[in-house]
Design a protein around this motif. Structure first.
Motif, PDB file in Angstrom:
ATOM      1  N   ALA A 106      88.118  33.563  -0.643  1.00 44.16           N
ATOM      2  CA  ALA A 106      89.201  33.425  -1.626  1.00 44.16           C
ATOM      3  C   ALA A 106      89.140  32.082  -2.350  1.00 44.16           C
ATOM      4  O   ALA A 106      89.732  31.931  -3.431  1.00 44.16           O
ATOM      5  CB  ALA A 106      90.562  33.593  -0.931  1.00 44.16           C
ATOM      6  N   THR A 107      88.424  31.100  -1.788  1.00 46.60           N
ATOM      7  CA  THR A 107      88.333  29.806  -2.502  1.00 46.60           C
ATOM      8  C   THR A 107      87.528  29.927  -3.799  1.00 46.60           C
ATOM      9  O   THR A 107      87.647  29.075  -4.671  1.00 46.60           O
ATOM     10  CB  THR A 107      87.684  28.680  -1.646  1.00 46.60           C
ATOM     11  N   ILE A 108      86.699  30.982  -3.907  1.00 45.41           N
ATOM     12  CA  ILE A 108      85.861  31.122  -5.107  1.00 45.41           C
ATOM     13  C   ILE A 108      86.733  31.119  -6.375  1.00 45.41           C
ATOM     14  O   ILE A 108      86.441  30.426  -7.348  1.00 45.41           O
ATOM     15  CB  ILE A 108      85.004  32.409  -5.042  1.00 45.41           C
ATOM     16  N   ALA A 109      87.810  31.872  -6.319  1.00 46.27           N
ATOM     17  CA  ALA A 109      88.640  32.023  -7.514  1.00 46.27           C
ATOM     18  C   ALA A 109      89.555  30.820  -7.775  1.00 46.27           C
ATOM     19  O   ALA A 109      90.076  30.663  -8.882  1.00 46.27           O
ATOM     20  CB  ALA A 109      89.497  33.285  -7.376  1.00 46.27           C
ATOM     21  N   LEU A 110      89.716  29.977  -6.780  1.00 47.42           N
ATOM     22  CA  LEU A 110      90.718  28.908  -6.900  1.00 47.42           C
ATOM     23  C   LEU A 110      90.250  27.737  -7.758  1.00 47.42           C
ATOM     24  O   LEU A 110      89.061  27.433  -7.827  1.00 47.42           O
ATOM     25  CB  LEU A 110      91.068  28.374  -5.504  1.00 47.42           C
ATOM     26  N   VAL A 111      91.213  27.079  -8.363  1.00 46.21           N
ATOM     27  CA  VAL A 111      90.988  25.797  -9.034  1.00 46.21           C
ATOM     28  C   VAL A 111      91.295  24.700  -8.013  1.00 46.21           C
ATOM     29  O   VAL A 111      92.334  24.726  -7.370  1.00 46.21           O
ATOM     30  CB  VAL A 111      91.920  25.657 -10.261  1.00 46.21           C
ATOM     31  N   ALA A 112      90.361  23.756  -7.861  1.00 42.06           N
ATOM     32  CA  ALA A 112      90.529  22.713  -6.832  1.00 42.06           C
ATOM     33  C   ALA A 112      91.636  21.733  -7.218  1.00 42.06           C
ATOM     34  O   ALA A 112      91.719  21.290  -8.361  1.00 42.06           O
ATOM     35  CB  ALA A 112      89.211  21.977  -6.636  1.00 42.06           C
ATOM     36  N   ARG A 113      92.471  21.418  -6.224  1.00 38.91           N
ATOM     37  CA  ARG A 113      93.530  20.427  -6.466  1.00 38.91           C
ATOM     38  C   ARG A 113      93.392  19.202  -5.563  1.00 38.91           C
ATOM     39  O   ARG A 113      94.199  18.288  -5.614  1.00 38.91           O
ATOM     40  CB  ARG A 113      94.900  21.084  -6.256  1.00 38.91           C
ATOM     41  N   LYS A 114      92.367  19.228  -4.682  1.00 36.30           N
ATOM     42  CA  LYS A 114      92.116  18.077  -3.814  1.00 36.30           C
ATOM     43  C   LYS A 114      90.608  17.811  -3.761  1.00 36.30           C
ATOM     44  O   LYS A 114      89.804  18.714  -3.988  1.00 36.30           O
ATOM     45  CB  LYS A 114      92.619  18.354  -2.395  1.00 36.30           C
ATOM     46  N   GLY A 115      90.258  16.568  -3.463  1.00 37.75           N
ATOM     47  CA  GLY A 115      88.842  16.235  -3.310  1.00 37.75           C
ATOM     48  C   GLY A 115      88.120  16.127  -4.651  1.00 37.75           C
ATOM     49  O   GLY A 115      88.717  16.282  -5.717  1.00 37.75           O
ATOM     50  N   ARG A 116      86.815  15.859  -4.549  1.00 36.52           N
ATOM     51  CA  ARG A 116      85.993  15.670  -5.741  1.00 36.52           C
ATOM     52  C   ARG A 116      86.046  16.843  -6.706  1.00 36.52           C
ATOM     53  O   ARG A 116      85.978  16.644  -7.917  1.00 36.52           O
ATOM     54  CB  ARG A 116      84.529  15.529  -5.327  1.00 36.52           C
ATOM     55  N   ALA A 117      86.074  18.065  -6.162  1.00 35.63           N
ATOM     56  CA  ALA A 117      86.041  19.261  -7.013  1.00 35.63           C
ATOM     57  C   ALA A 117      87.233  19.293  -7.961  1.00 35.63           C
ATOM     58  O   ALA A 117      87.166  19.905  -9.032  1.00 35.63           O
ATOM     59  CB  ALA A 117      86.002  20.522  -6.149  1.00 35.63           C
ATOM     60  N   SER A 118      88.319  18.610  -7.589  1.00 32.24           N
ATOM     61  CA  SER A 118      89.515  18.619  -8.449  1.00 32.24           C
ATOM     62  C   SER A 118      89.254  17.876  -9.763  1.00 32.24           C
ATOM     63  O   SER A 118      89.939  18.116 -10.759  1.00 32.24           O
ATOM     64  CB  SER A 118      90.713  18.009  -7.716  1.00 32.24           C
TER      65      SER A 118
END
Ligand code: ADP
Ligand code: MG
Length: 209
Positions: A168-180
């Motif tokens: 399910a993380t595939i679809a998510l927009v990152a809100r923490k860490g570098r990916a954000s």
């Protein structure tokens, strides 16, 4: 059914092997939305864990978890080292002096570890982090044990929940860490930390089949 120290050691060893096997894959995932070091970070940490394994006194589950946590804190840079380090140090606090664990004690230790990661990293479910695999896994484990499932069955359900959370993380927009830093562009990629967290649960399920 209890979890012996030997079984916990097997779990850690199985995880170190899984990290070595998946190092490249974890790196690839981190190259897409981070800085491409997650595989190397985890590999460095768990190779150090393996090299210190024989120095841990026999008998105590807490001492083993403590060695893992301290080793990760001291050898892994990046965000994931301190977070996985916290997971194992909190598990150590819950299990110190214990030669074996009841399934409920393993569940409580995992909960303390998860709470430690949340306290340190301030991520919530849905932020596209390792929490998205670990939290559903812990929820499934607790519920299964509550329903009197065997430890093996409970860990199988925990692994499935971790896998679903990871996917399910595939679809998510990152809100923490570098990916954000990528904002919307982080969507469409699987989170590296959720992937390594799923592997941890997969190794647990395999160890206590
Ligand atoms: P870094 O991001 O410092 O390069 P790694 O690449 O080893 O460290 O780890 C990245 C992973 O750490 C991410 O995929 C994510 O799952 C996890 N992560 C990052 N920030 C947080 C946080 N605040 N809480 C929980 N997990 C996090
Ligand atoms: Mg990274």
């Amino acid at each position: 059914m209890t979890v012996t120290r030997e079984a916990v050691e097997q779990w850690i060893r199985a995880y170190a092997d899984a990290i070595a096997e998946h190092e490249q894959a974890l790196t690839q995932l981190d190259m897409a939305i981070g800085d491409g070091d997650h595989g190397a970070n985890m590999q460095r940490g768990f190779q150090a864990v393996l090299s210190r394994m024989s120095s841990v006194a026999e008998g105590d589950v807490g001492a083993l978890f403590r060695m893992v946590g301290m080793t990760l804190l001291s050898t892994v840079g990046g965000t994931s080292g301190p977070l996985y380090g916290t997971l194992f140090l909190q598990m150590a606090l819950q299990t110190q002096g214990k030669r074996e664990l009841k399934p409920e004690e393993l569940e409580a230790a995992l909960r303390a570890g998860l709470d430690g990661i949340i306290a340190r990293g301030k991520a919530s479910p849905g932020d596209k982090t390792m929490i998205d695999a670990l939290k559903p896994a812990h929820d499934a484990l607790r519920q299964a044990l509550h329903q009197k499932a065997s430890l093996g069955e409970a860990l199988r359900r925990a692994e499935e929940a971790a896998r679903a959370g990871r996917d399910a993380t595939i679809a998510l927009v990152a809100r923490k860490g570098r990916a954000s830093y990528l904002g919307e562009r982080s969507a469409g990629h699987q989170d590296p930390g959720a992937t390594s967290a799923h592997l941890l649960m997969e190794c647990a399920a395999r160890t206590w089949m």
